[in-house]
Write a protein that holds these residues in place. Structure first.
Motif, mmCIF file in Angstrom:
data_model
loop_
_atom_site.group_PDB
_atom_site.id
_atom_site.type_symbol
_atom_site.label_atom_id
_atom_site.label_comp_id
_atom_site.label_asym_id
_atom_site.label_seq_id
_atom_site.Cartn_x
_atom_site.Cartn_y
_atom_site.Cartn_z
ATOM 1 N N GLY A 147 15.716 65.732 21.612
ATOM 2 C CA GLY A 147 15.024 66.990 21.355
ATOM 3 C C GLY A 147 13.614 66.783 20.846
ATOM 4 O O GLY A 147 13.283 65.731 20.293
ATOM 5 N N ARG A 148 12.795 67.795 21.035
ATOM 6 C CA ARG A 148 11.396 67.717 20.618
ATOM 7 C C ARG A 148 11.316 67.634 19.094
ATOM 8 O O ARG A 148 11.789 68.530 18.386
ATOM 9 C CB ARG A 148 10.613 68.928 21.112
ATOM 10 C CG ARG A 148 9.140 68.871 20.764
ATOM 11 C CD ARG A 148 8.363 69.951 21.495
ATOM 12 N NE ARG A 148 6.933 69.759 21.331
ATOM 13 C CZ ARG A 148 6.023 70.251 22.157
ATOM 14 N NH1 ARG A 148 6.407 70.961 23.206
ATOM 15 N NH2 ARG A 148 4.741 70.043 21.948
ATOM 16 N N PRO A 149 10.706 66.566 18.551
ATOM 17 C CA PRO A 149 10.665 66.406 17.094
ATOM 18 C C PRO A 149 9.518 67.185 16.466
ATOM 19 O O PRO A 149 8.493 67.444 17.107
ATOM 20 C CB PRO A 149 10.446 64.897 16.923
ATOM 21 C CG PRO A 149 9.649 64.516 18.138
ATOM 22 C CD PRO A 149 10.123 65.413 19.253
ATOM 23 N N SER A 150 9.716 67.560 15.210
ATOM 24 C CA SER A 150 8.652 68.176 14.424
ATOM 25 C C SER A 150 8.256 67.175 13.345
ATOM 26 O O SER A 150 8.963 66.994 12.350
ATOM 27 C CB SER A 150 9.148 69.482 13.779
ATOM 28 O OG SER A 150 8.153 70.035 12.944
ATOM 29 N N THR A 157 6.176 61.826 22.434
ATOM 30 C CA THR A 157 6.066 62.072 23.865
ATOM 31 C C THR A 157 7.459 62.096 24.501
ATOM 32 O O THR A 157 8.320 61.290 24.132
ATOM 33 C CB THR A 157 5.191 60.996 24.548
ATOM 34 O OG1 THR A 157 5.088 61.269 25.942
ATOM 35 C CG2 THR A 157 5.782 59.611 24.364
ATOM 36 N N PRO A 158 7.720 63.028 25.439
ATOM 37 C CA PRO A 158 9.018 63.030 26.126
ATOM 38 C C PRO A 158 9.087 61.866 27.106
ATOM 39 O O PRO A 158 8.095 61.523 27.751
ATOM 40 C CB PRO A 158 9.018 64.374 26.859
ATOM 41 C CG PRO A 158 7.576 64.693 27.063
ATOM 42 C CD PRO A 158 6.843 64.124 25.891
ATOM 43 N N ILE A 159 10.258 61.248 27.207
ATOM 44 C CA ILE A 159 10.378 60.095 28.107
ATOM 45 C C ILE A 159 11.502 60.226 29.123
ATOM 46 O O ILE A 159 11.490 59.532 30.144
ATOM 47 C CB ILE A 159 10.549 58.775 27.321
ATOM 48 C CG1 ILE A 159 11.750 58.852 26.380
ATOM 49 C CG2 ILE A 159 9.287 58.420 26.559
ATOM 50 C CD1 ILE A 159 12.074 57.540 25.712
ATOM 51 N N SER A 160 12.485 61.097 28.871
ATOM 52 C CA SER A 160 13.596 61.196 29.823
ATOM 53 C C SER A 160 14.397 62.469 29.560
ATOM 54 O O SER A 160 14.565 62.875 28.408
ATOM 55 C CB SER A 160 14.519 59.984 29.702
ATOM 56 O OG SER A 160 15.603 60.078 30.598
ATOM 57 N N ALA A 161 14.869 63.091 30.637
ATOM 58 C CA ALA A 161 15.709 64.280 30.524
ATOM 59 C C ALA A 161 17.136 63.950 30.962
ATOM 60 O O ALA A 161 17.355 63.078 31.805
ATOM 61 C CB ALA A 161 15.145 65.412 31.383
ATOM 62 N N TYR A 162 18.105 64.638 30.355
ATOM 63 C CA TYR A 162 19.497 64.496 30.762
ATOM 64 C C TYR A 162 20.235 65.768 30.360
ATOM 65 O O TYR A 162 19.634 66.694 29.798
ATOM 66 C CB TYR A 162 20.144 63.263 30.122
ATOM 67 C CG TYR A 162 20.418 63.371 28.641
ATOM 68 C CD1 TYR A 162 21.710 63.618 28.167
ATOM 69 C CD2 TYR A 162 19.410 63.206 27.703
ATOM 70 C CE1 TYR A 162 21.982 63.707 26.816
ATOM 71 C CE2 TYR A 162 19.669 63.294 26.345
ATOM 72 C CZ TYR A 162 20.953 63.545 25.902
ATOM 73 O OH TYR A 162 21.212 63.642 24.569
ATOM 74 N N SER A 163 21.520 65.852 30.636
ATOM 75 C CA SER A 163 22.321 67.018 30.258
ATOM 76 C C SER A 163 23.653 66.580 29.683
ATOM 77 O O SER A 163 24.202 65.537 30.070
ATOM 78 C CB SER A 163 22.574 67.925 31.469
ATOM 79 O OG SER A 163 21.392 68.552 31.899
ATOM 80 N N LEU A 164 24.158 67.362 28.764
ATOM 81 C CA LEU A 164 25.540 67.226 28.324
ATOM 82 C C LEU A 164 26.395 68.101 29.236
ATOM 83 O O LEU A 164 26.079 69.273 29.463
ATOM 84 C CB LEU A 164 25.691 67.681 26.867
ATOM 85 C CG LEU A 164 25.079 66.789 25.795
ATOM 86 C CD1 LEU A 164 25.221 67.460 24.425
ATOM 87 C CD2 LEU A 164 25.729 65.414 25.780
ATOM 88 N N ARG A 165 27.468 67.518 29.753
ATOM 89 C CA ARG A 165 28.375 68.235 30.642
ATOM 90 C C ARG A 165 29.819 67.957 30.221
ATOM 91 O O ARG A 165 30.083 67.076 29.396
ATOM 92 C CB ARG A 165 28.153 67.817 32.101
ATOM 93 C CG ARG A 165 26.714 68.016 32.598
ATOM 94 C CD ARG A 165 26.565 67.569 34.049
ATOM 95 N NE ARG A 165 25.169 67.528 34.453
ATOM 96 C CZ ARG A 165 24.496 68.551 34.959
ATOM 97 N NH1 ARG A 165 25.115 69.718 35.102
ATOM 98 N NH2 ARG A 165 23.231 68.431 35.320
ATOM 99 N N LEU A 166 30.731 68.684 30.801
ATOM 100 C CA LEU A 166 32.145 68.547 30.475
ATOM 101 C C LEU A 166 32.825 67.629 31.494
ATOM 102 O O LEU A 166 32.605 67.766 32.709
ATOM 103 C CB LEU A 166 32.816 69.918 30.474
ATOM 104 C CG LEU A 166 32.262 70.901 29.429
ATOM 105 C CD1 LEU A 166 32.723 72.320 29.744
ATOM 106 C CD2 LEU A 166 32.693 70.489 28.031
ATOM 107 N N TYR A 167 33.671 66.722 30.976
ATOM 108 C CA TYR A 167 34.346 65.741 31.842
ATOM 109 C C TYR A 167 35.794 65.548 31.380
ATOM 110 O O TYR A 167 36.113 65.674 30.187
ATOM 111 C CB TYR A 167 33.633 64.390 31.787
ATOM 112 C CG TYR A 167 32.232 64.392 32.341
ATOM 113 C CD1 TYR A 167 31.978 64.034 33.666
ATOM 114 C CD2 TYR A 167 31.156 64.754 31.540
ATOM 115 C CE1 TYR A 167 30.684 64.034 34.177
ATOM 116 C CE2 TYR A 167 29.855 64.766 32.040
ATOM 117 C CZ TYR A 167 29.635 64.409 33.352
ATOM 118 O OH TYR A 167 28.347 64.415 33.858
ATOM 119 N N ALA A 168 36.637 65.198 32.340
ATOM 120 C CA ALA A 168 38.035 64.853 32.043
ATOM 121 C C ALA A 168 38.545 63.976 33.182
ATOM 122 O O ALA A 168 37.871 63.795 34.199
ATOM 123 C CB ALA A 168 38.887 66.105 31.900
#
Length: 290
Positions: A147-150, A157-168
């Protein structure tokens, strides 16, 4: 009487304690005992007329006065390193990086291994930690955070994007039934972080839209989340770059639920101008681009 000048051994001991956050760790690195570390830092504080370190829940943190001493100590360290240079190695010294566990294993280790192969005189210390960015980044040269820090007096600087998803696992979904909506997740154990130990707001937000979970396996380790889901203990909320590569797992509610996130790199103001930090950040970007 004029004030006493700080002694070199006290200054270097302070540098080690500031970086490592613990007197015992500094003592081990320096080859002295804990009381010697404590005595030297007390001597430095006496010479400077105030506290240079304060104790926090995360360890010893540098005070504003300590940052002045830290800058001097780092200049001395850099000068000594220059005297020891041999063979004209372009990048050498030490780089310390703190990053979340999954990022460290999947991206950071191979990126820094390749960098060290090109620059054998470079020492690397990796600290696996999923936490908020620290305002006083005295113990590390580079932090990777979710996440973007304060932050103040820092380069981010942002370096990579990803997502949390559901898995089983397919076996779990056959046994327990595949949920058809987010509401039906209330019937399934959700495998994720321990709520009371979660320090990152962005990771906490990921579960705010999900229903309360039955009793489940929770852990501070993302790799424990993956293994618990793979063992059929429930539905895991996992980083897609980890779980998509695991043949034991399939996505659940794909196209219905995902929580986008990004990794950010944070350094002190002078970090991008430090050749070691700049090389490390460049190596990470290069690896991510591949």
């Amino acid at each position: 009487m004029p004030p006493r000048e700080p002694q070199l051994d006290a200054l270097m001991t302070f540098l080690a304690a500031a970086r490592l956050g613990r007197y015992t760790a500094a003592a081990e690195v320096l080859g002295v005992n804990h009381s010697t570390v404590s005595r030297r830092i007390a001597s430095l504080e006496d010479a400077m007329g105030g506290r240079v370190l304060v104790r926090t829940a995360a360890g010893w943190e540098v005070t504003p006065l300590g940052r002045r001493a830290l800058a001097v100590a780092e200049r001395i360290e850099a000068s000594v390193r220059e005297l020891a240079e041999e063979g004209g190695t372009a990048v050498q010294g030490m780089v310390r990086i703190a990053a979340p566990e999954a990022f460290t294993s999947v991206f950071l280790v191979p990126a820094l291994a390749a960098l060290q192969e090109r620059h054998p005189a470079l020492a690397v210390e990796l600290i696996a930690a999923t936490q908020r960015v620290r305002q006083n980044r005295s113990g590390v040269d580079l932090e990777i955070v979710v996440g973007r820090p304060s932050v103040h007096r820092a380069f981010a600087t942002p370096i990579s994007a990803y997502s949390l998803r559901l898995y089983a696992t397919p076996a779990y979904l056959e046994r327990a039934g595949a949920p058809a909506s987010i509401a039906e997740l209330e019937l399934h154990p959700l495998i994720y972080y321990i709520e009371s130990s979660l320090q990152v707001d962005e990771l906490d937000l990921a579960v705010q839209v999900l229903p309360a979970s039955p009793a489940s396996i929770r852990s501070t380790s993302v790799f424990a989340h993956v293994e618990a889901a793979a063992a059929g203990a429930g539905i895991g909320l996992l980083p897609d770059f980890l779980a998509d590569a695991d043949p034991r797992l399939v996505r659940v509610l794909d196209g219905i639920y995902s929580h986008p996130l990004a990794y950010w790199a944070v350094t002190r103001d002078e970090g991008p101008r430090n050749p070691v930090v700049a090389e490390a950040l460049g190596a990470i970007r290069e690896h991510l681009a591949r």
